[in-house]
Design an enzyme around this catalytic site. Structure first.
Site, PDB file in Angstrom:
ATOM      1  N   ASP A 280       0.747  -1.529  -0.077  1.00 38.97           N
ATOM      2  CA  ASP A 280      -0.227  -0.153  -0.228  1.00 38.97           C
ATOM      3  C   ASP A 280       1.268   1.371  -0.186  1.00 38.97           C
ATOM      4  O   ASP A 280       2.109   1.678  -0.393  1.00 38.97           O
ATOM      5  CB  ASP A 280      -0.765   0.189   0.930  1.00 38.97           C
ATOM      6  CG  ASP A 280      -0.689   0.280   2.213  1.00 38.97           C
ATOM      7  OD1 ASP A 280       0.718   0.390   2.578  1.00 38.97           O
ATOM      8  OD2 ASP A 280      -1.314   0.117   3.840  1.00 38.97           O
TER       9      ASP A 280
ATOM     10  N   CYS B 244       2.738  -2.912   4.009  1.00 38.51           N
ATOM     11  CA  CYS B 244       2.817  -2.165   4.615  1.00 38.51           C
ATOM     12  C   CYS B 244       3.130  -1.191   5.598  1.00 38.51           C
ATOM     13  O   CYS B 244       3.984  -2.065   5.863  1.00 38.51           O
ATOM     14  CB  CYS B 244       0.885  -2.281   4.972  1.00 38.51           C
ATOM     15  SG  CYS B 244       0.281  -3.095   5.944  1.00 38.51           S
TER      16      CYS B 244
ATOM     17  N   THR C 184       2.308  -0.990   9.235  1.00 32.68           N
ATOM     18  CA  THR C 184       3.115  -2.087  10.161  1.00 32.68           C
ATOM     19  C   THR C 184       3.209  -3.676   9.525  1.00 32.68           C
ATOM     20  O   THR C 184       3.872  -4.357   9.901  1.00 32.68           O
ATOM     21  CB  THR C 184       2.654  -1.820  11.000  1.00 32.68           C
ATOM     22  OG1 THR C 184       1.494  -2.618  10.164  1.00 32.68           O
ATOM     23  CG2 THR C 184       1.807  -0.552  11.123  1.00 32.68           C
TER      24      THR C 184
ATOM     25  N   HIS D  80       9.614 -23.631   8.961  1.00 32.64           N
ATOM     26  CA  HIS D  80       9.367 -24.520   9.711  1.00 32.64           C
ATOM     27  C   HIS D  80       7.550 -24.447   8.831  1.00 32.64           C
ATOM     28  O   HIS D  80       6.911 -25.628   9.643  1.00 32.64           O
ATOM     29  CB  HIS D  80       8.622 -24.332  11.741  1.00 32.64           C
ATOM     30  CG  HIS D  80      10.788 -24.602  11.883  1.00 32.64           C
ATOM     31  ND1 HIS D  80      10.784 -24.920  13.771  1.00 32.64           N
ATOM     32  CD2 HIS D  80      11.619 -25.166  11.490  1.00 32.64           C
ATOM     33  CE1 HIS D  80      11.292 -25.558  13.524  1.00 32.64           C
ATOM     34  NE2 HIS D  80      12.178 -25.756  12.989  1.00 32.64           N
TER      35      HIS D  80
ATOM     36  N   HIS E 289       7.443 -31.175  10.377  1.00 34.16           N
ATOM     37  CA  HIS E 289       6.981 -29.832  10.168  1.00 34.16           C
ATOM     38  C   HIS E 289       5.688 -29.436   9.226  1.00 34.16           C
ATOM     39  O   HIS E 289       4.571 -29.386   8.598  1.00 34.16           O
ATOM     40  CB  HIS E 289       7.703 -28.664   9.334  1.00 34.16           C
ATOM     41  CG  HIS E 289       8.209 -28.454  10.968  1.00 34.16           C
ATOM     42  ND1 HIS E 289       7.760 -27.604  11.977  1.00 34.16           N
ATOM     43  CD2 HIS E 289      10.180 -28.548  10.312  1.00 34.16           C
ATOM     44  CE1 HIS E 289       9.816 -28.297  12.592  1.00 34.16           C
ATOM     45  NE2 HIS E 289      10.707 -28.703  12.145  1.00 34.16           N
TER      46      HIS E 289
HETATM   47  C1  RB5 Z   1      -1.563   2.751   6.188  1.00 36.61           C
HETATM   48  O1  RB5 Z   1      -1.953   3.495   7.335  1.00 36.61           O
HETATM   49  C2  RB5 Z   1      -0.979   1.819   7.280  1.00 36.61           C
HETATM   50  O2  RB5 Z   1      -2.654   1.428   8.420  1.00 36.61           O
HETATM   51  C3  RB5 Z   1      -1.236   0.607   6.600  1.00 36.61           C
HETATM   52  O3  RB5 Z   1       0.270   0.446   6.335  1.00 36.61           O
HETATM   53  C4  RB5 Z   1      -0.513  -0.415   7.823  1.00 36.61           C
HETATM   54  O4  RB5 Z   1       0.114  -0.294   8.416  1.00 36.61           O
HETATM   55  C5  RB5 Z   1      -1.583  -1.517   8.293  1.00 36.61           C
HETATM   56  O5  RB5 Z   1      -1.513  -2.729   8.581  1.00 36.61           O
END
Ligand code: RB5
Length: 146
Positions: free
Chosen positions: A8, A65, A67, A98, A133
Site C-alpha cells: 500500500d 504496508c 506495519t 517450519h 513440520h
Molecule cells: C496505512 O496508514 C496503514 O494503516 C497501513 O499501511 C498498515 O500499517 C495497516 O496495517
C-alpha cells in the site's frame, strides 16, 4: 520461483528495496503496485496477490504496508495462504523452515531498508524442512477444508 510483490502507500519505499533484492537474486517477480502516493486500502492489494499464490500462478508473495499487520491479516483470509509477519532474520528463516510460509509481510514503519532487504533475501532463499513440520502445516489445510 515466481513471486508477486505488492504494497500500500505505507510500503512503497520498502517495496522498491525488495524489488531490488529480487532482481539481484534473479528471482522472477511481478510488482502490482501500488503506484500512487495517495492513500489506498491494503486489502485491495493483499487479497488479489494472495489469491494469485493460492491458485498457483505464483509461488510466493511479499506484501508491505506501514506495519505489515493489515497485509498479513488480509492475506491469511485466503485459503491456502500462510502469511508470516516478519521483522527479524531468525523468524524470516524459521517461518520458511517450519511453517512453509508462502507470503512474507513487512512493515515500512517498523524496520529500515537494510534489515528488510536481508529478511527478503533470507526468506526467499530458505527451504521448507518438511518432516514433522509437514504434519503441522497439513493440520491447517485440514481445518481450512472442513
Ligand atoms: C496505512 O496508514 C496503514 O494503516 C497501513 O499501511 C498498515 O500499517 C495497516 O496495517
Amino acid at each position: 520461483m515466481k513471486v508477486i510483490l505488492a504494497s500500500d502507500h505505507g510500503g512503497v519505499n520498502l517495496r522498491k528495496e525488495v524489488a531490488d533484492v529480487l532482481n539481484e537474486l534473479e528471482v522472477e517477480f511481478e510488482d502490482i503496485g501500488c503506484d500512487c502516493e495517495s492513500s489506498v486500502d491494503y486489502p485491495d492489494y493483499a487479497i488479489p496477490a494472495a489469491e494469485r499464490v493460492a491458485n498457483g500462478e505464483f509461488d510466493k508473495a511479499i506484501l508491505i504496508c506501514g506495519t505489515g499487520i493489515g497485509m498479513s491479516i488480509s492475506a491469511n483470509k485466503v485459503k491456502g495462504i500462510r502469511a508470516a509477519l516478519v521483522h527479524d532474520l531468525f523468524t524470516a528463516k524459521v517461518t520458511r523452515e517450519h511453517n512453509d510460509s508462502n507470503v512474507l509481510c513487512m512493515g515500512e514503519r517498523v524496520i529500515g531498508p537494510g534489515l528488510a532487504r536481508e529478511i527478503a533475501r533470507t526468506w526467499v532463499s530458505t527451504d521448507f524442512e518438511a518432516g514433522r513440520h509437514e504434519r503441522r502445516v497439513s493440520k491447517i489445510a485440514e481445518y481450512e477444508n472442513k
